[in-house]
Design a protein around this motif. Structure first.
Motif, PDB file in Angstrom:
ATOM      1  N   VAL A   1      46.520 114.472  72.592  1.00 54.90           N
ATOM      2  CA  VAL A   1      47.252 115.549  72.539  1.00 54.90           C
ATOM      3  C   VAL A   1      48.754 115.328  72.590  1.00 54.90           C
ATOM      4  O   VAL A   1      49.637 115.713  71.938  1.00 54.90           O
ATOM      5  N   VAL A   2      49.121 114.253  73.580  1.00 60.18           N
ATOM      6  CA  VAL A   2      50.622 113.818  73.666  1.00 60.18           C
ATOM      7  C   VAL A   2      50.707 112.651  72.825  1.00 60.18           C
ATOM      8  O   VAL A   2      51.497 112.488  72.126  1.00 60.18           O
ATOM      9  N   SER A   3      49.597 111.513  72.865  1.00 58.93           N
ATOM     10  CA  SER A   3      49.766 110.426  71.986  1.00 58.93           C
ATOM     11  C   SER A   3      49.891 110.599  70.479  1.00 58.93           C
ATOM     12  O   SER A   3      50.477 109.803  69.958  1.00 58.93           O
ATOM     13  N   ALA A   4      49.088 111.308  69.883  1.00 63.69           N
ATOM     14  CA  ALA A   4      49.095 111.555  68.624  1.00 63.69           C
ATOM     15  C   ALA A   4      50.692 111.941  68.211  1.00 63.69           C
ATOM     16  O   ALA A   4      50.902 111.401  67.057  1.00 63.69           O
ATOM     17  N   TYR A   5      51.052 112.906  68.659  1.00 69.60           N
ATOM     18  CA  TYR A   5      52.668 113.338  68.495  1.00 69.60           C
ATOM     19  C   TYR A   5      53.562 112.228  68.640  1.00 69.60           C
ATOM     20  O   TYR A   5      54.493 111.953  67.386  1.00 69.60           O
ATOM     21  N   THR A   6      53.518 111.642  69.717  1.00 69.01           N
ATOM     22  CA  THR A   6      54.627 110.434  69.931  1.00 69.01           C
ATOM     23  C   THR A   6      54.422 109.234  69.067  1.00 69.01           C
ATOM     24  O   THR A   6      55.334 108.556  68.523  1.00 69.01           O
ATOM     25  N   LEU A   7      53.109 108.980  68.858  1.00 64.57           N
ATOM     26  CA  LEU A   7      52.756 107.921  68.033  1.00 64.57           C
ATOM     27  C   LEU A   7      53.540 108.172  66.662  1.00 64.57           C
ATOM     28  O   LEU A   7      53.941 107.185  65.962  1.00 64.57           O
TER      29      LEU A   7
ATOM     30  N   LEU B   1      65.758 101.580  66.346  1.00 67.60           N
ATOM     31  CA  LEU B   1      64.818 101.080  67.163  1.00 67.60           C
ATOM     32  C   LEU B   1      64.455 101.438  68.588  1.00 67.60           C
ATOM     33  O   LEU B   1      63.394 101.576  69.120  1.00 67.60           O
ATOM     34  N   LEU B   2      65.825 101.895  69.317  1.00 66.32           N
ATOM     35  CA  LEU B   2      65.620 102.615  70.585  1.00 66.32           C
ATOM     36  C   LEU B   2      64.793 103.727  70.399  1.00 66.32           C
ATOM     37  O   LEU B   2      63.929 104.138  71.453  1.00 66.32           O
ATOM     38  N   SER B   3      65.072 104.594  69.484  1.00 66.74           N
ATOM     39  CA  SER B   3      64.197 105.930  69.401  1.00 66.74           C
ATOM     40  C   SER B   3      62.970 105.711  69.181  1.00 66.74           C
ATOM     41  O   SER B   3      61.774 106.235  69.635  1.00 66.74           O
ATOM     42  N   THR B   4      62.377 104.519  68.543  1.00 69.82           N
ATOM     43  CA  THR B   4      61.241 104.311  68.093  1.00 69.82           C
ATOM     44  C   THR B   4      60.109 103.766  69.274  1.00 69.82           C
ATOM     45  O   THR B   4      59.483 104.110  69.415  1.00 69.82           O
ATOM     46  N   PHE B   5      61.087 102.896  70.074  1.00 68.37           N
ATOM     47  CA  PHE B   5      60.235 102.391  71.278  1.00 68.37           C
ATOM     48  C   PHE B   5      60.167 103.550  72.238  1.00 68.37           C
ATOM     49  O   PHE B   5      59.346 103.314  73.244  1.00 68.37           O
ATOM     50  N   HIS B   6      61.095 104.322  72.124  1.00 65.06           N
ATOM     51  CA  HIS B   6      61.102 105.503  73.088  1.00 65.06           C
ATOM     52  C   HIS B   6      59.611 106.286  72.810  1.00 65.06           C
ATOM     53  O   HIS B   6      58.860 106.614  73.795  1.00 65.06           O
ATOM     54  N   GLU B   7      59.521 106.732  71.806  1.00 63.39           N
ATOM     55  CA  GLU B   7      58.206 107.510  71.371  1.00 63.39           C
ATOM     56  C   GLU B   7      56.847 106.389  71.670  1.00 63.39           C
ATOM     57  O   GLU B   7      55.903 106.982  72.111  1.00 63.39           O
ATOM     58  N   PHE B   8      57.267 105.100  71.247  1.00 66.56           N
ATOM     59  CA  PHE B   8      55.973 104.431  71.652  1.00 66.56           C
ATOM     60  C   PHE B   8      55.698 104.272  72.977  1.00 66.56           C
ATOM     61  O   PHE B   8      54.436 104.309  73.507  1.00 66.56           O
ATOM     62  N   GLY B   9      56.621 104.184  73.797  1.00 70.14           N
ATOM     63  CA  GLY B   9      56.503 104.216  75.294  1.00 70.14           C
ATOM     64  C   GLY B   9      55.984 105.485  76.125  1.00 70.14           C
ATOM     65  O   GLY B   9      55.100 105.278  76.856  1.00 70.14           O
ATOM     66  N   ALA B  10      56.304 106.625  75.326  1.00 74.49           N
ATOM     67  CA  ALA B  10      55.481 107.719  75.703  1.00 74.49           C
ATOM     68  C   ALA B  10      54.013 107.772  75.569  1.00 74.49           C
ATOM     69  O   ALA B  10      53.135 108.089  76.373  1.00 74.49           O
ATOM     70  N   ALA B  11      53.663 107.379  74.552  1.00 80.14           N
ATOM     71  CA  ALA B  11      52.289 107.259  73.982  1.00 80.14           C
ATOM     72  C   ALA B  11      51.697 106.166  74.720  1.00 80.14           C
ATOM     73  O   ALA B  11      50.337 106.449  75.256  1.00 80.14           O
ATOM     74  N   LEU B  12      52.107 105.087  75.018  1.00 76.06           N
ATOM     75  CA  LEU B  12      51.368 104.043  75.945  1.00 76.06           C
ATOM     76  C   LEU B  12      51.206 104.438  77.338  1.00 76.06           C
ATOM     77  O   LEU B  12      50.166 104.227  77.976  1.00 76.06           O
TER      78      LEU B  12
END
Length: 469
Positions: free
Chosen positions: A60-66, A402-413
């Motif tokens: 529920v969290v990871s699908a959105y941030t991914l 790139l910062l924004s992208t890794f921001h969301e990937f960090g949330a998912a991981l």
């Protein structure tokens, strides 16, 4: 004199229109960031209502941030090619409709599907809206506008946990998603009338759809492997094979980026220590923040039996601590540099997350993650300073993306990893899993503080906006 007087109202009207447009775009961005954390407090209620297991709740969290992170660079490129106005309006429409669908969800498939669609809309809206802001303001006005933009996005992260508790305890968890619908529709109608018509900027190029699919699939496979490791074992054949498949897809993505005419991202920028260091810091900081939010929410609601409202209120000092950390770091980073601020911030985060790893109790957990939040907030500022401090003006958009992208990937991981580590406790057992989860977060923060020694000592040049979310 009369001509000047006649021109004055036109200028004032144009200025007022631009600031109103910024306010509307800021509200839209606020919703996108809010939706990362607003669901965290609601997860136990969603699970109980729909009969969902830990793995599904994690998605529920990871699908959105991914989807948000994986498609954000593609959304930015689409704004350049087709015009920011079209992409902003389409992204906001997709996000709003998806929010309604997610709130109406009666099963896991509809819930996760809605979150995926929300992420797609967010990935279109966020970079296109930022493009409108940067083209609408110039000079000192642009710095002021970007400061407001960053503050709105950053506050959305912190306010999300409190709002999630209020809505879940009041009208129900569905309103965590429903609240986006009336706001989204009002903003959509207003922006449709206010956004200037425009032609796409620059030479036309192709969208790197294969690149976007590969990087999103690679991260999705990695998250899938990490989530299921809690049940199948970290060294099981399935876990190792899934993670190896993710590595293969990342390698394919790198190959595609080197061969296509219009790559999604110029990977050569990551060979610079400052940019690589900044993206590493934003990944770690976001992963730590979502990890402690996730663990804290389930600890207080599942293990201690608190309601959503009480849990949300207990997260208020955590939200305030995050803001305090960013403010302190923003004032001292010019003198100390990003490396020193990052090392101090991550060391504080390690100390804070170690507290609930050694001692039990609600007050202990809230105090520990509040201390950690001060350090995490400071690390966000250090990440922006490090990544943006030594790049040319024409590369600022790519580095920010790139910062924004890794921001969301960090949330998912972050959510995926601690969900597996604390699997037994989240499912409703002893508190051992929570202890292990906090201990793991402390180890990651401490190790990252040491690794920050390798980051160049970058200080922000004049005019650079520090992103704190």
């Amino acid at each position: 004199m009369s001509a000047q007087a006649a021109d004055q109202p036109e200028t004032t009207a144009a200025d007022t229109r631009r600031w109103r447009m910024l306010a509307l775009l800021g509200v839209a961005q606020f919703m996108l960031i809010l939706d990362v954390t607003v669901v965290v407090i609601a997860l136990p209620d969603i699970g109980a209502d729909l009969g969902l297991q830990r793995e599904t709740l994690t998605w529920v969290v990871s699908a959105y941030t991914l989807m948000f992170g994986g498609l954000m660079l593609l959304g930015g490129r689409a704004a350049d090619l087709f015009g920011s106005r079209r992409v902003v309006l389409l992204g906001l429409l997709v996000f709003t409709v998806a929010s309604l669908v997610t709130g109406l969800a009666a099963d896991a498939e509809m819930l996760i599907g809605g979150r995926v669609a929300q992420g797609v809309g967010a990935a279109m809206l966020s970079p296109a809206a930022l493009s409108v802001v940067t083209r609408s303001f110039h000079g000192e006005e642009r710095n002021k506008a970007l400061g407001i933009w960053s503050a709105l996005g950053g506050s959305g992260f912190a306010i999300g946990v409190l709002l999630g508790g209020v809505l879940t305890a009041g009208p129900g968890w569905q309103w965590v998603f429903y609240i986006n619908v009336p706001i989204g529709l009002v903003v959509l109608v207003a922006l449709a009338r206010m956004l200037p018509a425009e032609l796409p900027q620059g030479a036309r190029a192709r969208l790197d759809v294969p690149g976007a699919i590969l990087v999103t699939a690679a991260t999705g496979m990695a998250i899938y492997g990490l989530i299921n490791a809690g049940d199948r074992g970290w060294l099981s054949a399935v876990t190792l094979a899934t993670l190896a498949g993710a590595v293969v897809l990342y390698v394919l993505f790198a190959v595609v980026q080197r061969t296509v005419r219009s790559p999604l991202m110029d990977l050569r920028i990551l060979t610079r220590r400052s940019v690589a260091g900044g993206t590493f810091l934003i990944l770690v900081a976001t992963a730590l923040m979502l990890a402690v939010f996730f663990l804290g929410s389930f600890y207080l609601q599942h293990y201690k039996g608190y309601g959503a409202l009480r849990t949300g209120l207990l997260f208020l000092p955590v939200a305030l601590a995050t803001v305090i950390g960013t403010q302190i770091a923003g004032h001292v980073v010019g003198r100390l540099g990003g490396r020193t601020v990052a090392m101090a911030g991550l060391a504080i985060a390690a100390l804070g997350t170690a507290v609930p790893a050694f001692w039990d109790g609600s007050a202990v957990v809230v105090t520990g993650i509040s201390v950690a939040a001060v350090g995490i907030g400071a690390t966000f500022v250090a990440a922006s300073t490090t990544a943006l401090g030594q790049i040319a003006h024409h590369e600022a958009g790519l580095a920010s993306g790139l910062l924004s992208t890794f921001h969301e990937f960090g949330a998912a991981l972050g959510v995926a990893v601690v969900s597996s580590i604390a699997a037994a406790s989240i499912a409703g057992g002893s508190g051992t899993g929570f202890t292990r989860g906090f201990a793991f977060a402390a180890i990651v923060a401490a190790a990252s503080a040491v690794l920050a020694l390798l980051i160049p000592a970058v200080k922000p040049p004049a005019g650079v906006q520090l992103h704190a979310h």
